[in-house]
Design a protein around this motif. Structure first.
Motif, PDB file in Angstrom:
ATOM      1  N   MET A 152     -56.091  64.905 -80.877  1.00 39.89           N
ATOM      2  CA  MET A 152     -55.956  66.259 -80.116  1.00 39.89           C
ATOM      3  C   MET A 152     -54.684  66.463 -79.735  1.00 39.89           C
ATOM      4  SD  MET A 152     -58.489  67.827 -77.133  1.00 39.89           S
ATOM      5  CE  MET A 152     -59.726  68.637 -78.146  1.00 39.89           C
ATOM      6  N   GLU A 153     -54.218  67.553 -80.180  1.00 41.03           N
ATOM      7  CA  GLU A 153     -52.966  68.160 -79.594  1.00 41.03           C
ATOM      8  C   GLU A 153     -53.059  68.889 -78.343  1.00 41.03           C
ATOM      9  OE1 GLU A 153     -49.879  72.030 -80.767  1.00 41.03           O
ATOM     10  OE2 GLU A 153     -51.071  70.929 -82.269  1.00 41.03           O
ATOM     11  N   ILE A 154     -52.093  68.477 -77.471  1.00 45.76           N
ATOM     12  CA  ILE A 154     -52.495  69.061 -76.141  1.00 45.76           C
ATOM     13  C   ILE A 154     -51.572  70.407 -75.880  1.00 45.76           C
ATOM     14  CG2 ILE A 154     -51.686  68.562 -73.526  1.00 45.76           C
ATOM     15  CD1 ILE A 154     -51.973  65.528 -74.084  1.00 45.76           C
ATOM     16  N   LYS A 155     -52.070  71.569 -75.293  1.00 43.27           N
ATOM     17  CA  LYS A 155     -51.458  72.784 -75.148  1.00 43.27           C
ATOM     18  C   LYS A 155     -51.770  73.208 -73.666  1.00 43.27           C
ATOM     19  CE  LYS A 155     -53.697  74.124 -79.472  1.00 43.27           C
ATOM     20  NZ  LYS A 155     -54.693  74.973 -79.995  1.00 43.27           N
ATOM     21  N   ARG A 156     -50.455  74.328 -73.394  1.00 43.11           N
ATOM     22  CA  ARG A 156     -50.492  74.915 -72.145  1.00 43.11           C
ATOM     23  C   ARG A 156     -51.701  75.309 -71.606  1.00 43.11           C
ATOM     24  NH1 ARG A 156     -47.550  77.204 -68.001  1.00 43.11           N
ATOM     25  NH2 ARG A 156     -48.075  79.156 -67.789  1.00 43.11           N
ATOM     26  N   GLY A 157     -52.321  75.149 -70.558  1.00 45.06           N
ATOM     27  CA  GLY A 157     -53.554  75.438 -69.880  1.00 45.06           C
ATOM     28  C   GLY A 157     -54.572  74.509 -70.191  1.00 45.06           C
ATOM     29  N   GLN A 158     -54.341  73.483 -70.888  1.00 43.74           N
ATOM     30  CA  GLN A 158     -55.455  72.407 -71.195  1.00 43.74           C
ATOM     31  C   GLN A 158     -55.733  71.767 -69.875  1.00 43.74           C
ATOM     32  OE1 GLN A 158     -55.021  70.530 -74.873  1.00 43.74           O
ATOM     33  NE2 GLN A 158     -57.062  69.848 -74.798  1.00 43.74           N
ATOM     34  N   VAL A 159     -57.168  71.412 -69.727  1.00 43.04           N
ATOM     35  CA  VAL A 159     -57.452  70.355 -68.624  1.00 43.04           C
ATOM     36  C   VAL A 159     -57.514  69.215 -69.249  1.00 43.04           C
ATOM     37  CG1 VAL A 159     -59.306  69.802 -67.245  1.00 43.04           C
ATOM     38  CG2 VAL A 159     -58.917  72.205 -67.501  1.00 43.04           C
ATOM     39  N   VAL A 160     -56.714  68.083 -68.553  1.00 49.49           N
ATOM     40  CA  VAL A 160     -56.457  66.816 -68.826  1.00 49.49           C
ATOM     41  C   VAL A 160     -57.151  66.023 -67.855  1.00 49.49           C
ATOM     42  CG1 VAL A 160     -54.643  67.213 -70.715  1.00 49.49           C
ATOM     43  CG2 VAL A 160     -53.984  66.683 -68.296  1.00 49.49           C
ATOM     44  N   LYS A 161     -57.303  64.699 -68.113  1.00 54.03           N
ATOM     45  CA  LYS A 161     -57.964  63.624 -67.131  1.00 54.03           C
ATOM     46  C   LYS A 161     -56.708  62.764 -67.058  1.00 54.03           C
ATOM     47  CE  LYS A 161     -61.674  60.772 -65.657  1.00 54.03           C
ATOM     48  NZ  LYS A 161     -62.970  60.229 -66.006  1.00 54.03           N
ATOM     49  N   SER A 162     -56.261  62.476 -65.782  1.00 59.23           N
ATOM     50  CA  SER A 162     -55.188  61.067 -65.744  1.00 59.23           C
ATOM     51  C   SER A 162     -55.949  59.757 -65.965  1.00 59.23           C
ATOM     52  CB  SER A 162     -54.729  61.383 -64.373  1.00 59.23           C
ATOM     53  OG  SER A 162     -53.834  60.186 -64.228  1.00 59.23           O
ATOM     54  N   ILE A 163     -55.300  59.139 -66.768  1.00 58.17           N
ATOM     55  CA  ILE A 163     -55.651  57.635 -67.043  1.00 58.17           C
ATOM     56  C   ILE A 163     -55.015  56.722 -66.656  1.00 58.17           C
ATOM     57  CG2 ILE A 163     -57.275  58.415 -68.752  1.00 58.17           C
ATOM     58  CD1 ILE A 163     -55.230  57.522 -71.055  1.00 58.17           C
ATOM     59  N   ALA A 164     -53.961  56.955 -65.914  1.00 54.93           N
ATOM     60  CA  ALA A 164     -53.064  55.981 -65.402  1.00 54.93           C
ATOM     61  C   ALA A 164     -52.310  56.585 -64.188  1.00 54.93           C
ATOM     62  CB  ALA A 164     -51.892  55.554 -66.602  1.00 54.93           C
ATOM     63  N   GLY A 165     -51.809  55.683 -63.177  1.00 54.74           N
ATOM     64  CA  GLY A 165     -50.955  56.288 -62.149  1.00 54.74           C
ATOM     65  C   GLY A 165     -52.013  56.524 -60.775  1.00 54.74           C
ATOM     66  N   HIS A 166     -51.158  57.012 -59.816  1.00 54.70           N
ATOM     67  CA  HIS A 166     -51.798  57.223 -58.460  1.00 54.70           C
ATOM     68  C   HIS A 166     -52.969  58.278 -58.678  1.00 54.70           C
ATOM     69  CE1 HIS A 166     -49.058  54.892 -55.953  1.00 54.70           C
ATOM     70  NE2 HIS A 166     -48.222  55.286 -56.750  1.00 54.70           N
ATOM     71  N   ASP A 167     -52.850  59.278 -59.522  1.00 57.10           N
ATOM     72  CA  ASP A 167     -53.916  60.339 -59.880  1.00 57.10           C
ATOM     73  C   ASP A 167     -55.076  59.775 -60.777  1.00 57.10           C
ATOM     74  OD1 ASP A 167     -52.238  60.398 -62.130  1.00 57.10           O
ATOM     75  OD2 ASP A 167     -51.659  62.340 -61.652  1.00 57.10           O
ATOM     76  N   LYS A 168     -55.049  58.552 -60.970  1.00 57.85           N
ATOM     77  CA  LYS A 168     -55.931  58.303 -62.192  1.00 57.85           C
ATOM     78  C   LYS A 168     -57.402  58.593 -62.095  1.00 57.85           C
ATOM     79  CE  LYS A 168     -57.671  54.029 -64.361  1.00 57.85           C
ATOM     80  NZ  LYS A 168     -57.600  52.364 -64.209  1.00 57.85           N
ATOM     81  N   GLY A 217     -58.332  61.736 -62.008  1.00 57.19           N
ATOM     82  CA  GLY A 217     -58.410  62.973 -61.385  1.00 57.19           C
ATOM     83  C   GLY A 217     -58.032  64.000 -62.712  1.00 57.19           C
ATOM     84  N   PHE A 218     -58.562  65.447 -62.512  1.00 58.93           N
ATOM     85  CA  PHE A 218     -58.321  66.341 -63.488  1.00 58.93           C
ATOM     86  C   PHE A 218     -57.050  67.293 -63.328  1.00 58.93           C
ATOM     87  CE2 PHE A 218     -62.740  65.298 -64.093  1.00 58.93           C
ATOM     88  CZ  PHE A 218     -62.706  65.173 -65.544  1.00 58.93           C
ATOM     89  N   LEU A 219     -56.119  67.376 -64.144  1.00 59.31           N
ATOM     90  CA  LEU A 219     -55.135  68.320 -64.061  1.00 59.31           C
ATOM     91  C   LEU A 219     -54.753  69.360 -65.029  1.00 59.31           C
ATOM     92  CD1 LEU A 219     -52.935  65.035 -63.639  1.00 59.31           C
ATOM     93  CD2 LEU A 219     -53.183  66.480 -61.843  1.00 59.31           C
ATOM     94  N   VAL A 220     -54.179  70.193 -65.003  1.00 63.70           N
ATOM     95  CA  VAL A 220     -54.014  71.424 -65.844  1.00 63.70           C
ATOM     96  C   VAL A 220     -52.507  71.082 -66.358  1.00 63.70           C
ATOM     97  CG1 VAL A 220     -53.820  73.785 -66.216  1.00 63.70           C
ATOM     98  CG2 VAL A 220     -55.187  72.892 -64.712  1.00 63.70           C
ATOM     99  N   VAL A 221     -52.376  71.017 -67.866  1.00 63.96           N
ATOM    100  CA  VAL A 221     -50.889  71.102 -68.364  1.00 63.96           C
ATOM    101  C   VAL A 221     -50.205  72.326 -68.311  1.00 63.96           C
ATOM    102  CG1 VAL A 221     -49.888  70.794 -70.683  1.00 63.96           C
ATOM    103  CG2 VAL A 221     -51.865  69.471 -70.140  1.00 63.96           C
TER     104      VAL A 221
END
Length: 98
Positions: A1-17, A19-23
């Motif tokens: 799936m292509e990632i676009k501006r405004g898309q909600v993504v889930k962090s799968i690595a790092g300190h914020d693993k 959590g949901f973030l916005v591109v």
């Protein structure tokens, strides 16, 4: 799936693993993401695209203007996702200790 501006993504690595973030910006092989709280618009986090899992949700441009709007949109997204999980019987409500 292509990632676009405004898309909600889930962090799968790092300190914020987990959590949901916005591109906010796509700059292959990285994306700039924020959540409006720990990562505000003024300090977006740069993450490799393979460290995020895209969702089908894309927020409107109007919801990306301020940190408060981003926090509100993400909170509504999480609540909607929680309700779907509970009605499908996949997850128990105790799992979400927000």
């Amino acid at each position: 799936m292509e990632i676009k501006r405004g898309q909600v993504v889930k962090s799968i690595a790092g300190h914020d693993k987990g959590g949901f973030l916005v591109v906010m910006e796509v700059d292959p092989p990285c994306v700039l993401v924020c959540d409006g709280k720990h990562r505000p618009l003024e300090r977006p986090k740069r993450k490799k695209t393979f460290h995020v899992a895209p969702t089908a949700e894309i927020l409107p441009e109007a919801a990306l203007q301020t940190n408060r709007q981003i926090r509100t949109a993400l909170r509504l997204f999480k609540e909607e996702r929680r309700q779907q999980s509970e009605t499908e019987g996949n997850l128990s409500p105790e799992r979400y200790g927000d």
